[in-house]
Write a protein that holds these residues in place. Structure first.
Motif: not given
Length: 178
Positions: A2-19, A38-49
């Motif tokens: 996944f790209s960082i942009e895809q991960a951000k888009q996933m977060a946006k879709q998750l948020r809309a679905s939960l709302e 995605l298997g990362y400890k937190d968002w900072n780690t995910a965005s860096a990787m």
């Protein structure tokens, strides 16, 4: 991956679905949940990787194998020595016009050479050093041809076994097995 942009888009879709289910979460919480998915400890780690994965590679200089150019003066003698005796095959032939100097590309088992009758391309008397394997097989093959102008043999040098041949134009090829 996944790209960082895809991960951000996933977060946006998750948020809309939960709302839609009346379970509102902050954007940062949605990012944290996606990072864990995605298997990362937190968002900072995910965005860096993810940023590393999607960073285009830095261009680097690379070289292919060199192709030596050897001077030749007589097409018939060049063909007799390089094709008949040494066992090379013709890759290409080039002349600007009929009766002009020949530029000949030859190869054998991964070794490429260019032979040129053009006076500005190479100087006679060059030496090409060719690392190789199974030098005894090459010696036996060449000696078996009973070439009238040389029967090369292996000489043990400090760096390995060497089999040297001389073409009709003063050039040498030193085959060497370390």
């Amino acid at each position: 991956m996944f790209s960082i942009e895809q991960a951000k888009q996933m977060a946006k879709q998750l948020r809309a679905s939960l709302e839609e289910r009346n379970q509102a979460v902050s954007h940062s919480t949605a990012l944290e949940l996606v990072a864990q998915q995605l298997g990362y400890k937190d968002w900072n780690t995910a965005s860096a990787m993810l940023a590393q994965v999607n960073t285009p590679p830095v261009p680097s200089i690379t070289f292919d194998k060199p192709v030596p150019i050897l001077r030749s003066f007589d097409e018939a003698k060049a063909r007799e020595f390089y094709l008949d005796f040494l066992g090379f095959s013709v890759e290409f032939e080039h002349r600007f016009e009929a009766n002009l100097p020949l530029y000949l590309g030859i190869s054998r088992d991964g070794l490429q050479l260019h032979l040129s009758e053009h006076h500005g391309d190479a100087s006679p008397g060059a030496t090409v050093f060719v690392p190789m394997q199974n030098i005894e097989l090459l010696r036996d093959e060449l000696q078996g041809k009973r070439y009238g102008y040389g029967r090369p043999d292996i000489v043990q040098q400090g760096w390995g076994k060497e089999l040297q041949v001389h073409d009709p134009f003063g050039n040498r090829i030193r085959f060497c097995q370390y």
